[in-house]
Motif scaffolding. Sequence first.
Motif, mmCIF file in Angstrom:
data_model
loop_
_atom_site.group_PDB
_atom_site.id
_atom_site.type_symbol
_atom_site.label_atom_id
_atom_site.label_comp_id
_atom_site.label_asym_id
_atom_site.label_seq_id
_atom_site.Cartn_x
_atom_site.Cartn_y
_atom_site.Cartn_z
ATOM 1 N N ASP A 86 -4.891 -3.045 0.879
ATOM 2 C CA ASP A 86 -4.743 -1.676 1.714
ATOM 3 C C ASP A 86 -4.904 -2.274 3.321
ATOM 4 O O ASP A 86 -4.096 -1.586 4.007
ATOM 5 C CB ASP A 86 -6.124 -0.871 1.674
ATOM 6 N N HIS A 89 -1.330 -3.517 4.470
ATOM 7 C CA HIS A 89 -0.226 -2.555 4.493
ATOM 8 C C HIS A 89 -0.593 -2.169 5.843
ATOM 9 O O HIS A 89 0.417 -1.776 6.735
ATOM 10 C CB HIS A 89 -0.638 -1.445 3.606
ATOM 11 N N ARG A 92 0.262 -4.990 8.759
ATOM 12 C CA ARG A 92 1.348 -5.976 8.281
ATOM 13 C C ARG A 92 2.101 -6.618 9.298
ATOM 14 O O ARG A 92 2.457 -7.840 9.318
ATOM 15 C CB ARG A 92 2.308 -5.070 7.717
ATOM 16 N N VAL A 103 3.782 -7.190 1.082
ATOM 17 C CA VAL A 103 2.378 -7.066 0.800
ATOM 18 C C VAL A 103 2.125 -6.955 -0.599
ATOM 19 O O VAL A 103 1.033 -7.735 -1.182
ATOM 20 C CB VAL A 103 1.709 -5.733 1.450
#
Length: 233
Positions: A86, A89, A92, A103
Amino acid sequence: MTGTKFEVEEDFLTIGRTFAEYRGMLDLDPAGLAGRSVLDCGGGAGSFTATAAAFGADAVAVDPLYGPPAADLEPGLERAVEETVDQLHEKRDRFRWEYYPDVETRGRYLRAAAERFLADYVHHPDRYLDGALPSLPLETDAVDLAVATNLLFLYDDRLDRSFHADGLRELARVAREEVRVFPLVSLDQTRSAYLAPVVEELRADGFEAATRAVPYEFVPGSTEMLVVSPANA
C-alpha cells in the motif's frame, strides 16, 4: 501513511527478501555458497536461508521473530506485506523500477519470500535462532560468511552509532571470513550518518572495511554494500 518518507510504524519492518534479491543486494555467487557456512542476521521472513541450504550451504538465520509456531507468525507477515505494498503505491516515485517493473511484482517477491520462509521454518526449525544484535547466540568463528540486510544503516532514527559499531563487531566475531551489509542508506533515502564513523572505528580495531558496488538498485543511489573482514583474512 502520508508524506514522502517511507514510514515504518513498528520498531522494525518484518518483511523478507528472496534469495534472488539477496544475490543482487550482496553481489553473491550461489555456486560459491556450496560447502560454506552462512548466517543471515535479521533474517526475518526472508527465503535466503532456505535457498542457500538448497545450494549446499550450512545456513542459519537469527531474528527475534523466531520461536512462535508458523501459524502464529503468518498473519503478521501477511499484514506487513499488505502495508508495504500500500505504501509503495503511495510513494512509487521514491523508488527505481528496473529490478521490479511495478509495485505488484514487488509484492509478489515479498509474498514468495514469506511463503518459502514459513515452509522452511516448519520443516527445519533448527536453522532459525531467536536472537538479535548486538549479542548473537553463536560461537566465535561459527560461520564463514555473515550477511545483514535492511537493518544496519537503515534505521538511523532508532539505532544509534554504538549499536551499529557493536553490531558489526559482533557479526565480525561470528564470521571468520567476511561480513556483508546492505543497504547503506537510511529510511529517508540518504546515506547513513553512521557509516563513515563506524567504518573508522572498525579500521581502528584492525578490521578491513570498504564499500563495494552491487548489481541492485531500488532506492535511488543505494548501490553499495559494506564488506568487513579481519585484516589477515
